[in-house]
Design an enzyme around this catalytic site. Structure first.
Site, mmCIF file in Angstrom:
data_model
loop_
_atom_site.group_PDB
_atom_site.id
_atom_site.type_symbol
_atom_site.label_atom_id
_atom_site.label_comp_id
_atom_site.label_asym_id
_atom_site.label_seq_id
_atom_site.Cartn_x
_atom_site.Cartn_y
_atom_site.Cartn_z
ATOM 1 N N ALA A 195 -63.544 -44.137 -55.644
ATOM 2 C CA ALA A 195 -64.545 -45.135 -55.270
ATOM 3 C C ALA A 195 -65.685 -44.497 -54.475
ATOM 4 O O ALA A 195 -66.859 -44.781 -54.718
ATOM 5 C CB ALA A 195 -63.895 -46.257 -54.463
ATOM 6 N N GLY A 245 -56.127 -41.412 -53.823
ATOM 7 C CA GLY A 245 -56.903 -41.090 -55.028
ATOM 8 C C GLY A 245 -57.944 -42.139 -55.344
ATOM 9 O O GLY A 245 -59.081 -41.816 -55.719
ATOM 10 N N CYS A 246 -57.590 -43.389 -55.204
ATOM 11 C CA CYS A 246 -58.510 -44.478 -55.524
ATOM 12 C C CYS A 246 -59.659 -44.547 -54.519
ATOM 13 O O CYS A 246 -60.793 -44.871 -54.873
ATOM 14 C CB CYS A 246 -57.759 -45.802 -55.598
ATOM 15 S SG CYS A 246 -56.539 -45.803 -56.926
ATOM 16 N N THR A 247 -59.380 -44.214 -53.275
ATOM 17 C CA THR A 247 -60.431 -44.149 -52.261
ATOM 18 C C THR A 247 -61.403 -43.018 -52.585
ATOM 19 O O THR A 247 -62.626 -43.202 -52.534
ATOM 20 C CB THR A 247 -59.814 -43.961 -50.859
ATOM 21 O OG1 THR A 247 -59.002 -45.113 -50.573
ATOM 22 C CG2 THR A 247 -60.880 -43.808 -49.793
#
Length: 155
Positions: A50, A45-47
């Site tokens: 970003a 999710g964070c990838t």
């Protein structure tokens, strides 16, 4: 729950991938800013989140809006994440969660975790939009694109 729209954003100063400390009130003086809090570098999710901000960076840059990502990861990990994803904005390290707590992105009884929360600040550091959704990274970018189109954040 995220901080309130119309509230002055808390100032802070923490380590940045720029090689110096990032101070909100100093480094974004007179400029609108997006602060996006996320749980951890290199997670799915964070990838996605970003990369979403990376892929819309020119839109925000064209509006003179600074973007910074904040997580509890250390600076060496942030450097790897930033390099691997070719991120054109800085990542900030909040290892003790002090900034996360100030921005109400730490769930009760889970002081080790940061909720995925995005804030749009105007040039006076007043919160003009906030979006909190732990499970949908892509919606954070869509929400901010919609808000910068609808909210006068520039001075």
């Amino acid at each position: 729950m995220a901080l309130t729209i119309g509230q002055k954003a808390p100032d802070f100063s923490i380590a940045s991938t720029s090689g110096k400390n990032f101070s909100l009130y100093h480094d974004t003086k007179g400029k609108p800013c997006i602060l996006y809090f996320y749980p951890k570098d290199f997670t799915t999710g964070c990838t996605k989140e970003a990369c979403g901000f990376r892929d819309t960076f020119e839109l925000f840059e064209g509006l003179n809006i600074t973007i910074v990502g904040i997580s509890r990861d250390d600076i060496p990990t942030h450097h790897q994440f930033k390099a691997q994803l070719r991120l054109p904005f800085d990542l900030l390290s909040d290892p003790d969660g002090k900034v996360s707590r100030a921005y109400d992105t730490t769930p009760p009884f889970m002081d080790f975790f940061t909720k995925r929360t995005t804030y749009l600040l105007d040039a006076d550091h007043v919160i003009r939009a906030a979006y909190e959704n732990v499970f949908s990274a892509e919606k954070h970018i869509k929400q901010m694109v919609a808000k910068v189109s609808a909210v006068p954040v520039l001075k």
